[in-house]
Design a protein around this motif. Structure first.
Motif, PDB file in Angstrom:
ATOM      1  N   THR A   5     -50.508 -49.825 -26.971  1.00  0.00           N
ATOM      2  CA  THR A   5     -49.997 -49.825 -28.345  1.00  0.00           C
ATOM      3  C   THR A   5     -48.531 -49.421 -28.427  1.00  0.00           C
ATOM      4  O   THR A   5     -48.017 -49.210 -29.518  1.00  0.00           O
ATOM      5  CB  THR A   5     -50.835 -48.873 -29.228  1.00  0.00           C
ATOM      6  OG1 THR A   5     -50.798 -47.549 -28.668  1.00  0.00           O
ATOM      7  CG2 THR A   5     -52.277 -49.342 -29.320  1.00  0.00           C
ATOM      8  N   ASN A   6     -47.849 -49.293 -27.272  1.00  0.00           N
ATOM      9  CA  ASN A   6     -46.414 -49.009 -27.325  1.00  0.00           C
ATOM     10  C   ASN A   6     -45.688 -49.691 -26.166  1.00  0.00           C
ATOM     11  O   ASN A   6     -46.310 -50.102 -25.180  1.00  0.00           O
ATOM     12  CB  ASN A   6     -46.121 -47.500 -27.365  1.00  0.00           C
ATOM     13  CG  ASN A   6     -46.447 -46.806 -26.072  1.00  0.00           C
ATOM     14  OD1 ASN A   6     -45.764 -46.975 -25.067  1.00  0.00           O
ATOM     15  ND2 ASN A   6     -47.526 -46.019 -26.075  1.00  0.00           N
ATOM     16  N   TYR A   7     -44.407 -49.794 -26.283  1.00  0.00           N
ATOM     17  CA  TYR A   7     -43.584 -50.602 -25.379  1.00  0.00           C
ATOM     18  C   TYR A   7     -43.671 -50.145 -23.920  1.00  0.00           C
ATOM     19  O   TYR A   7     -43.980 -50.946 -23.027  1.00  0.00           O
ATOM     20  CB  TYR A   7     -42.130 -50.548 -25.863  1.00  0.00           C
ATOM     21  CG  TYR A   7     -41.180 -51.451 -25.116  1.00  0.00           C
ATOM     22  CD1 TYR A   7     -40.934 -52.747 -25.569  1.00  0.00           C
ATOM     23  CD2 TYR A   7     -40.506 -51.013 -23.978  1.00  0.00           C
ATOM     24  CE1 TYR A   7     -40.052 -53.587 -24.896  1.00  0.00           C
ATOM     25  CE2 TYR A   7     -39.626 -51.834 -23.302  1.00  0.00           C
ATOM     26  CZ  TYR A   7     -39.394 -53.119 -23.760  1.00  0.00           C
ATOM     27  OH  TYR A   7     -38.530 -53.947 -23.089  1.00  0.00           O
ATOM     28  N   ASP A   8     -43.394 -48.869 -23.661  1.00  0.00           N
ATOM     29  CA  ASP A   8     -43.356 -48.387 -22.279  1.00  0.00           C
ATOM     30  C   ASP A   8     -44.722 -48.480 -21.608  1.00  0.00           C
ATOM     31  O   ASP A   8     -44.828 -48.881 -20.442  1.00  0.00           O
ATOM     32  CB  ASP A   8     -42.848 -46.941 -22.234  1.00  0.00           C
ATOM     33  CG  ASP A   8     -41.374 -46.843 -22.593  1.00  0.00           C
ATOM     34  OD1 ASP A   8     -40.651 -47.840 -22.390  1.00  0.00           O
ATOM     35  OD2 ASP A   8     -40.952 -45.774 -23.071  1.00  0.00           O
ATOM     36  N   ASP A   9     -45.762 -48.106 -22.339  1.00  0.00           N
ATOM     37  CA  ASP A   9     -47.111 -48.187 -21.777  1.00  0.00           C
ATOM     38  C   ASP A   9     -47.499 -49.632 -21.485  1.00  0.00           C
ATOM     39  O   ASP A   9     -48.226 -49.910 -20.527  1.00  0.00           O
ATOM     40  CB  ASP A   9     -48.136 -47.559 -22.728  1.00  0.00           C
ATOM     41  CG  ASP A   9     -48.060 -46.041 -22.740  1.00  0.00           C
ATOM     42  OD1 ASP A   9     -47.365 -45.483 -21.861  1.00  0.00           O
ATOM     43  OD2 ASP A   9     -48.682 -45.422 -23.623  1.00  0.00           O
ATOM     44  N   ALA A  10     -47.024 -50.560 -22.304  1.00  0.00           N
ATOM     45  CA  ALA A  10     -47.343 -51.978 -22.103  1.00  0.00           C
ATOM     46  C   ALA A  10     -46.762 -52.472 -20.780  1.00  0.00           C
ATOM     47  O   ALA A  10     -47.430 -53.183 -20.022  1.00  0.00           O
ATOM     48  CB  ALA A  10     -46.807 -52.807 -23.267  1.00  0.00           C
ATOM     49  N   ILE A  11     -45.521 -52.095 -20.494  1.00  0.00           N
ATOM     50  CA  ILE A  11     -44.907 -52.498 -19.222  1.00  0.00           C
ATOM     51  C   ILE A  11     -45.675 -51.903 -18.052  1.00  0.00           C
ATOM     52  O   ILE A  11     -45.999 -52.597 -17.080  1.00  0.00           O
ATOM     53  CB  ILE A  11     -43.426 -52.071 -19.178  1.00  0.00           C
ATOM     54  CG1 ILE A  11     -42.611 -52.855 -20.211  1.00  0.00           C
ATOM     55  CG2 ILE A  11     -42.852 -52.284 -17.776  1.00  0.00           C
ATOM     56  CD1 ILE A  11     -41.153 -52.468 -20.261  1.00  0.00           C
TER      57      ILE A  11
END
Length: 233
Positions: free
Chosen positions: A34-40
């Motif tokens: 649900t957030n940018y850094d975790d998605a990467i």
């Protein structure tokens, strides 16, 4: 055949539709971000074959450009957004399919079926096993489970054959796809063949209960993941 997928969505839009994915026995969810850094991190760690990406201001489309710096090939991405004007830009950044909101209910199923067809047409998954002077090229879907035997590994196949590879199980574990789960220091199972799990006796049954192998507390999280996927909890 199992296909790993992740969901990237800063809102609850796709989570509300998660039951729709359970219609497809081929799909296995390996993560939600649900957030940018975790998605990467999730993409690089899990290396999914399919990504459902509801891009937004919180997780913008250029996430895909960031990921491409680290991967040889971008996974199959289904982009989801309410604005048709972004479709061309998404396709230019490597997206394979585009679903417009609010037509998610009617279009998501079509998108999944399109990917499954694409995957079947392009998938040729085999494992090379060296045994004595022979090289065996075994389709991954035929491997029921692996058993460690000192510095060799025994492969139990759907045909009834057992092939011994002259490498440790740890070596082969690194070559196996996501649908193989380690359940014991000495055993790795193909989730496709799991037919019964006895939590009280720590037993896992495979291939219509033909094989019974133990699992250990150390790998209980993997057992829970198998139960969740097969039981569609």
């Amino acid at each position: 055949m199992l296909i790993s997928y992740i969901i990237i969505d800063a809102t609850s839009t796709l989570n509300k539709e998660s039951d729709r994915f359970l219609e497809f026995d081929e799909l296995l969810c390996v993560g939600i971000s649900t957030n940018y850094d975790d998605a990467i991190d999730l993409i690089l760690e899990k290396k999914p074959q399919l990504i459902f990406f509801h891009f937004s201001n919180e997780i913008p489309l250029h996430l895909l450009l960031s990921v491409q710096q680290y991967l040889e090939k971008l996974p199959y991405v289904v982009a989801i957004n309410a604005t048709e004007e972004y479709a061309y830009k998404a396709l230019k950044q490597g997206v394979m399919d585009y679903v417009l909101l609010p037509q998610l209910n009617s279009e998501l199923r079509k998108s999944v079926l399109k990917f499954i067809k694409y995957y079947k047409d392009t998938s040729m998954e085999k494992l090379c096993i060296k045994s004595n002077g022979d090289y065996h090229f075994i389709p991954l879907d035929e491997i029921i489970y692996l058993k460690a035997d000192n510095n060799t590994t025994d492969f139990y196949l759907q045909s009834g054959k057992i092939i011994s590879g002259f490498k440790t199980m740890k070596f082969f574990e690194g070559q196996l796809p996501f649908y193989f789960f380690r359940v014991h220091n000495s055993y790795i199972v193909n989730i496709k063949f799991v037919t019964r799990i006895n939590l009280g006796k720590f037993d896992c049954f495979l291939f219509d209960n033909m094989y019974k192998i133990p699992f250990s507390r150390t790998f209980r999280e993997n057992i829970d993941a198998i139960i969740k996927r097969i039981g569609k909890i």
